[in-house]
Design a protein around this motif. Sequence first.
Motif, PDB file in Angstrom:
ATOM      1  N   SER A 274       0.819  -1.216   0.000  1.00 25.12           N
ATOM      2  CA  SER A 274       0.000   0.000   0.000  1.00 25.12           C
ATOM      3  C   SER A 274       0.851   1.262   0.000  1.00 25.12           C
ATOM      4  O   SER A 274       0.460   2.290  -0.551  1.00 25.12           O
ATOM      5  CB  SER A 274      -0.936   0.015   1.215  1.00 25.12           C
ATOM      6  OG  SER A 274      -0.188  -0.001   2.425  1.00 25.12           O
TER       7      SER A 274
ATOM      8  N   ASP B 253       0.166  -0.811  -9.184  1.00 25.41           N
ATOM      9  CA  ASP B 253      -0.920  -1.151  -8.267  1.00 25.41           C
ATOM     10  C   ASP B 253      -0.770  -2.603  -7.841  1.00 25.41           C
ATOM     11  O   ASP B 253      -0.294  -3.444  -8.617  1.00 25.41           O
ATOM     12  CB  ASP B 253      -2.269  -0.943  -8.965  1.00 25.41           C
ATOM     13  CG  ASP B 253      -3.443  -0.945  -7.992  1.00 25.41           C
ATOM     14  OD1 ASP B 253      -3.199  -0.845  -6.773  1.00 25.41           O
ATOM     15  OD2 ASP B 253      -4.593  -1.057  -8.450  1.00 25.41           O
TER      16      ASP B 253
ATOM     17  N   ARG C 115      -6.384   6.804 -13.414  1.00 23.55           N
ATOM     18  CA  ARG C 115      -5.401   6.757 -12.341  1.00 23.55           C
ATOM     19  C   ARG C 115      -5.013   8.170 -11.942  1.00 23.55           C
ATOM     20  O   ARG C 115      -4.674   9.013 -12.794  1.00 23.55           O
ATOM     21  CB  ARG C 115      -4.166   5.992 -12.808  1.00 23.55           C
ATOM     22  CG  ARG C 115      -3.177   5.647 -11.680  1.00 23.55           C
ATOM     23  CD  ARG C 115      -3.692   4.566 -10.794  1.00 23.55           C
ATOM     24  NE  ARG C 115      -2.695   4.117  -9.814  1.00 23.55           N
ATOM     25  CZ  ARG C 115      -2.926   3.202  -8.900  1.00 23.55           C
ATOM     26  NH1 ARG C 115      -4.122   2.632  -8.811  1.00 23.55           N
ATOM     27  NH2 ARG C 115      -1.966   2.843  -8.061  1.00 23.55           N
TER      28      ARG C 115
ATOM     29  N   ASP D  79      -1.969   7.480  -6.638  1.00 21.35           N
ATOM     30  CA  ASP D  79      -2.040   6.048  -6.358  1.00 21.35           C
ATOM     31  C   ASP D  79      -3.476   5.563  -6.213  1.00 21.35           C
ATOM     32  O   ASP D  79      -3.734   4.536  -5.599  1.00 21.35           O
ATOM     33  CB  ASP D  79      -1.248   5.719  -5.084  1.00 21.35           C
ATOM     34  CG  ASP D  79      -1.782   6.456  -3.859  1.00 21.35           C
ATOM     35  OD1 ASP D  79      -2.650   7.346  -4.032  1.00 21.35           O
ATOM     36  OD2 ASP D  79      -1.338   6.149  -2.732  1.00 21.35           O
ATOM     37  N   GLN D  80      -4.429   6.305  -6.805  1.00 21.58           N
ATOM     38  CA  GLN D  80      -5.831   5.938  -6.688  1.00 21.58           C
ATOM     39  C   GLN D  80      -6.509   5.920  -8.052  1.00 21.58           C
ATOM     40  O   GLN D  80      -6.056   6.582  -8.996  1.00 21.58           O
ATOM     41  CB  GLN D  80      -6.576   6.939  -5.789  1.00 21.58           C
ATOM     42  CG  GLN D  80      -6.130   6.927  -4.338  1.00 21.58           C
ATOM     43  CD  GLN D  80      -6.933   7.917  -3.518  1.00 21.58           C
ATOM     44  OE1 GLN D  80      -7.149   9.059  -3.931  1.00 21.58           O
ATOM     45  NE2 GLN D  80      -7.394   7.485  -2.355  1.00 21.58           N
ATOM     46  N   CYS D  81      -7.604   5.168  -8.146  1.00 21.97           N
ATOM     47  CA  CYS D  81      -8.462   5.197  -9.326  1.00 21.97           C
ATOM     48  C   CYS D  81      -9.688   6.045  -8.993  1.00 21.97           C
ATOM     49  O   CYS D  81     -10.441   5.701  -8.078  1.00 21.97           O
ATOM     50  CB  CYS D  81      -8.899   3.784  -9.713  1.00 21.97           C
ATOM     51  SG  CYS D  81      -7.599   2.840 -10.519  1.00 21.97           S
ATOM     52  N   LEU D  82      -9.867   7.133  -9.713  1.00 18.51           N
ATOM     53  CA  LEU D  82     -10.964   8.048  -9.429  1.00 18.51           C
ATOM     54  C   LEU D  82     -11.917   8.111 -10.611  1.00 18.51           C
ATOM     55  O   LEU D  82     -11.512   7.967 -11.770  1.00 18.51           O
ATOM     56  CB  LEU D  82     -10.417   9.455  -9.136  1.00 18.51           C
ATOM     57  CG  LEU D  82      -9.471   9.571  -7.934  1.00 18.51           C
ATOM     58  CD1 LEU D  82      -9.032  11.021  -7.763  1.00 18.51           C
ATOM     59  CD2 LEU D  82     -10.126   9.064  -6.655  1.00 18.51           C
TER      60      LEU D  82
END
Length: 588
Positions: free
Chosen positions: A19, A27, A129, A132-135
């Motif tokens: 993480s 990822d 992306r 470090d997140q998928c929005l």
Amino acid sequence: MTQHDAVLREIERGRTSASKSETVSLDFKTQKPTAKEAFQDLAEAAVCFANAGGGTIVVGVSDTGTGSAAFVGTTLDAHQVRARIHELTQPSLTVAAAEVTWAGARLLVLDVPEGLDVYSTGKGIFTQRWNDQCLPMRPADVVRLSDERSGVDWSAQPTEREVDDVNSQAMQVMRSLLRSSGDPAKERFARLDDRGLLQELNLLSKTAHLTRAADYLLCSPGEQTGHEVLVYQHRQTRSGEADQVRRWQPPLLSAFSEALPVISARIGSTPVTTAQGQQLAVEDYPLVAVREALANAMIHGDLRERRPVQIEHSPESLSVRSPGPLVTGITPSNILTHGSRPRFPLLASTMRVLGLAEELGQGVDRMFREMVRSGRSIPIVQVIGGEVAETGVDFEGGPANIRLAKFVAELPEAERSDTDTLLIAHLLCQKKSLTSKEIAPVIQRPAAEAETVLRRLAHGEAGIIEPTAGTANRLHPNYRFTGASLASLGPAVAYSRRTGTEVDRKVIEYVAEYGTINNAALQRLFDVDVYQARDLLRDLVGREILVRVSEQTRGVAVKYGQGPKFPVKKRRRRSSVEMRQQDYGALW
């Protein structure tokens, strides 16, 4: 070694977790309980990367574990995963899938290419992306990305406006820029009539209507451009009330030409003379860097959002905010080395012809170079998410590092203009030594290229750094400033700054030996300039360690001696043994 190999090794060694290691292009996933859920989860992750710059998904590693226990493995078949992602995405997305074994666990590595289209899951979900997140993507985000990938140039599309709608003042600005270019072809353009000039610059559509680029650059507010394009606010302090606010509506050329003098009027400069007698003017914020930031914001900001470029200016900071994120594929971590990719090609090409944009995408490099040349921190480029995304460039104000500015000015000419060189020098002022691995993300190059740059600076004409003695024989040694560089930089190097205790000790020893001290003596003692020596004297006088003892109150003749709190060594009381020894010696 690939990026994910290096991270997997660090996880296995217990130095990090999955993480904490996820990035804009990496990822980690654990397998979902059922095959259906697992395929859907991986399809969504693949869509997220494809709508950004691509990336790698590693399946079979837990988020929080470290060491061998983090490698939980997966039973998914690589060929089946690849086929199901192809089926569950619109349009169908093809990824590469490979099985690997790590710490005794079977993992699945999926490489997702940057997409040629805009992708969604079978349920119509668009994601992208972001760090470090998928929005989730807004409809405006989908349209923006679709235009970029299909090659549709919004700025080249025709409007209903005609040549007669062009603002005369904006046209004068355009002609002035062309005449001052020094290019005979551009000077010839400036002598054409309005229609001829617009045709030469491809700003007229096939129907003889103005393009959106022409409307934005040259026309007063109309039905399509009735909004602000630029807002400037100046404050005496970062969080204080604005003491000047200016707002501009189109045309952009008029706004740009008027804004620069407004900003420049509130940027001061400090005169500096190098050891070779070269005169420098160190600006609070290098105007060249600010100009590039403003030009980039106006060219690459998403005009379709009809939000203005915003400038916040104070002595502590200057920030430039433009609507929309960076163009897909360009991130703050590759912006220095990624090839130029304009959001609106016609607008960008017009600005380049006018000399307001760099031909080869060097504007960002120039911002970084000019800040270091002025002895300042490098600018911070960031994409700010939220309900509406924007791109920001932040410049830090405050006192300049004058010694660094002098040091850069005295480098060989080729190195003075090399962004890599200046970034390395800037970092070494804060860190005693560094390796190619440490400098690679700063100059945004692979470690091998970073090593080549470091070797050039160590063994080439510049000769400003050297391998440390203990690592000189390594393939990738640690590098530090040479002794000559450190002497030239003096207090510009953070780790060589003297503590207050050390300053007091040296001054006290000097005054105890010579009786007085002056500004020039302090400059020699601590390798500082006249202003830094002045500040040291003020501090010592304020604490009553020193007091002025000369009749002169200003200039180099002012001398300082022992003050009320100047420490005086007490005479050590002789012991009885010492006294008897002295008496015994007297008998002889």
